[in-house]
Every structure is written in C-alpha cells, then in structure tokens.
Design a protein around this motif. Structure first.
Motif, mmCIF file in Angstrom:
data_model
loop_
_atom_site.group_PDB
_atom_site.id
_atom_site.type_symbol
_atom_site.label_atom_id
_atom_site.label_comp_id
_atom_site.label_asym_id
_atom_site.label_seq_id
_atom_site.Cartn_x
_atom_site.Cartn_y
_atom_site.Cartn_z
ATOM 1 N N ALA A 24 17.644 -7.713 25.157
ATOM 2 C CA ALA A 24 18.339 -9.003 25.159
ATOM 3 C C ALA A 24 17.325 -10.132 24.998
ATOM 4 O O ALA A 24 16.612 -10.479 25.946
ATOM 5 N N GLU A 25 17.277 -10.711 23.813
ATOM 6 C CA GLU A 25 16.375 -11.827 23.554
ATOM 7 C C GLU A 25 17.030 -13.168 23.838
ATOM 8 O O GLU A 25 16.348 -14.169 24.037
ATOM 9 N N ARG A 26 18.358 -13.195 23.833
ATOM 10 C CA ARG A 26 19.124 -14.420 24.104
ATOM 11 C C ARG A 26 20.115 -14.121 25.229
ATOM 12 O O ARG A 26 20.883 -13.160 25.134
ATOM 13 N N VAL A 27 20.086 -14.930 26.269
ATOM 14 C CA VAL A 27 20.927 -14.656 27.436
ATOM 15 C C VAL A 27 21.660 -15.916 27.879
ATOM 16 O O VAL A 27 21.248 -17.046 27.568
ATOM 17 N N ALA A 28 22.742 -15.702 28.607
ATOM 18 C CA ALA A 28 23.430 -16.784 29.308
ATOM 19 C C ALA A 28 23.234 -16.589 30.799
ATOM 20 O O ALA A 28 23.290 -15.458 31.295
ATOM 21 N N VAL A 29 23.006 -17.668 31.519
ATOM 22 C CA VAL A 29 22.827 -17.632 32.970
ATOM 23 C C VAL A 29 24.090 -18.151 33.635
ATOM 24 O O VAL A 29 24.498 -19.299 33.396
ATOM 25 N N ALA A 30 24.701 -17.307 34.449
ATOM 26 C CA ALA A 30 25.883 -17.689 35.227
ATOM 27 C C ALA A 30 25.483 -17.641 36.694
ATOM 28 O O ALA A 30 25.454 -16.568 37.301
ATOM 29 N N HIS A 34 28.348 -16.956 26.834
ATOM 30 C CA HIS A 34 28.223 -17.772 25.617
ATOM 31 C C HIS A 34 28.257 -16.827 24.418
ATOM 32 O O HIS A 34 27.680 -15.729 24.489
ATOM 33 N N PRO A 35 28.916 -17.205 23.330
ATOM 34 C CA PRO A 35 29.013 -16.293 22.182
ATOM 35 C C PRO A 35 27.667 -15.825 21.632
ATOM 36 O O PRO A 35 27.565 -14.708 21.113
ATOM 37 N N ALA A 36 26.638 -16.649 21.758
ATOM 38 C CA ALA A 36 25.327 -16.281 21.214
ATOM 39 C C ALA A 36 24.511 -15.408 22.147
ATOM 40 O O ALA A 36 23.472 -14.864 21.753
ATOM 41 N N ALA A 37 24.965 -15.258 23.391
ATOM 42 C CA ALA A 37 24.197 -14.492 24.377
ATOM 43 C C ALA A 37 24.364 -12.995 24.138
ATOM 44 O O ALA A 37 25.473 -12.518 23.909
ATOM 45 N N GLN A 38 23.267 -12.276 24.241
ATOM 46 C CA GLN A 38 23.304 -10.808 24.156
ATOM 47 C C GLN A 38 23.507 -10.163 25.514
ATOM 48 O O GLN A 38 23.774 -8.966 25.598
ATOM 49 N N ALA A 39 23.386 -10.941 26.570
ATOM 50 C CA ALA A 39 23.617 -10.457 27.932
ATOM 51 C C ALA A 39 23.909 -11.660 28.812
ATOM 52 O O ALA A 39 23.518 -12.790 28.508
ATOM 53 N N VAL A 40 24.612 -11.397 29.921
ATOM 54 C CA VAL A 40 24.899 -12.433 30.909
ATOM 55 C C VAL A 40 24.149 -12.082 32.186
ATOM 56 O O VAL A 40 24.195 -10.929 32.645
ATOM 57 N N LEU A 41 23.463 -13.065 32.770
ATOM 58 C CA LEU A 41 22.662 -12.853 33.968
ATOM 59 C C LEU A 41 23.283 -13.579 35.155
ATOM 60 O O LEU A 41 23.590 -14.775 35.059
ATOM 61 N N LEU A 42 23.471 -12.847 36.259
ATOM 62 C CA LEU A 42 24.005 -13.404 37.503
ATOM 63 C C LEU A 42 22.908 -13.338 38.566
ATOM 64 O O LEU A 42 22.722 -12.308 39.219
#
Length: 238
Positions: free
Chosen positions: A118-124, A177-185
C-alpha cells in the motif's frame, strides 16, 4: 513457543490481545503489561508524557519474566507525537532497557503498509484532527502517501474503548478515499480484532488496525510470519 510482549497504555481494548493470540495459533504467546498513562487525553503534551522512557521502562521487567523475546510499545499516538526521529529514539531506548528487539505501533503501521504493497493510504482516526495530522506526517516520513486524513475528535482512550462494531465500521467507511489502497485505523484503544473481515468487506480493500499491526510487528521482529486470514489481508499475505 514464540512470545512477544506488549506494553499497553491503561485499560481500553487490551482484550483484543487474547483474541489475537487465539487466532494466531497455539505456539504464540502475547503477554501484556499495562503502563501508567498519567492523563487520559489525546493531546500532544499528555501523549508525550504517556510515552516517556520512564513509563515504558517500568513494565519491561514483567515482560522479561514472562519470556518475551521481543517487546512492542502498543500505542500509536504516544509514539508518533515524537516525530519520526523521536519515535525511533523511543524504540532504541526500549530495546536497550528490555535487552530484546523492540518497536511501536507507529512503526508497525509503516512496516505493515509496505508489506501489503500500500503506497497510498487513508487515515481514519479516532483522535482530534491535530493529532491525526501528526500521524499523517509520520507516515509521510516513512515514504507513504496519505490521500485523506479524518479525525473523529475523541479525547480519551476510555471513550474509544466503548465503541463497538457499528462505530468501527462507520469510522472506516467515512475515512476511506477512492485513491487509497488501504485504510488505517490508528488507535490501540479501539476494539478491532473481532471486526477485521467485516472492515475489509465494508471498504473493499485492506484495513490496517492498531492492535492487529502491533501483533504482526512483534512477530516480524522475531522473523515468525503467521498466516491467519481471520485477521485481515495483512496476515493473509504471510
């Protein structure tokens, strides 16, 4: 027997660790020692005190007595608030005190994101936005692109620990996010060990959660990969 020890701040979602231990199999032990957190607040000054060397060192002896071959500071916010270099120094001091390999949840997220590609991630995040932004800075220092950061404004770990599956799923969905390859909690106070398949189904991509990556990081330190699909894509990639 493979034993990874965890220093866990206070009391919120520590029951994730017996669940993780059970799902990882019979030859793995994940003993946990609670550290004194001082003030329970997702605020930079309180988090720096929570992650001080003295507070961490106080629990190391018990983990060594319980056979820990590696030690992980099971806290995200009270590691990344020191910045990349400060968090690295925190881990170096912990390793020297424990006499074992050591890491923290913040570094666990960086290593886990790389492991799943995952090079691009979203942070939740459960945190206030200013604290969540510091986690974003930490990930960027690791070479990870953060395409979205969402803070939830929760001040105390005690409140986060009361969240159940509906709240956790909503956090992941709204933080994606649509561009995220993974979501981080990123909060070890958040119960997630029982929800990983549902989380990944909800967003249709890998989800990395704090207690999940912390356990994975400890096993990584000991070069002991484990396949446990119930714990998400991260453990399916081993």
């Amino acid at each position: 027997m493979t034993t990874v020890g965890f220093l866990y701040p206070g009391h919120s979602a520590e029951d994730d660790y017996p669940r993780l231990e059970k799902l990882l199999g019979g030859d793995i032990r994940l003993p946990l020692v609670h550290t004194d957190i001082g003030e329970d607040a997702h605020r930079v000054d309180a988090l720096r005190e929570m992650g001080s060397a003295a507070r961490l060192a106080a629990g190391v002896g018990e983990l060594r007595r319980r056979g820990a071959a590696a030690v992980v500071w099971a806290c995200t916010s009270a590691s990344f608030v020191f910045g990349w270099e400060g968090a690295a120094e925190q881990v170096r001091e912990l390793a020297a005190t424990a006499g074992t390999p050591a890491s923290s949840t913040s570094f666990a997220f960086a290593h886990a994101a790389r492991a799943i590609g995952a090079e691009r991630v979203a942070v939740a995040a459960t945190y206030p936005q200013d604290v969540a932004a510091r986690f974003t800075e930490f990930l960027r220092a690791a070479g990870i692109e953060v395409v979205a950061t969402r803070g939830s404004g929760i001040i105390t770990a005690a409140e986060v620990g009361t969240w159940g599956e509906p709240e956790v799923l909503r956090l992941a969905r709204t933080g994606d996010h649509p561009a995220a390859q993974a979501v981080l909690l990123p909060d070890t106070a958040l119960h997630t060990a029982a929800h990983l398949p549902a989380l990944e189904a909800a967003v249709g991509k890998p989800v990395l959660t704090a207690n999940q990556v912390t356990a994975w990081e400890g096993l990584r330190l000991l070069n002991h990969p484990v396949r446990a699909p119930e714990l998400g894509r991260l453990f399916g990639a081993e």
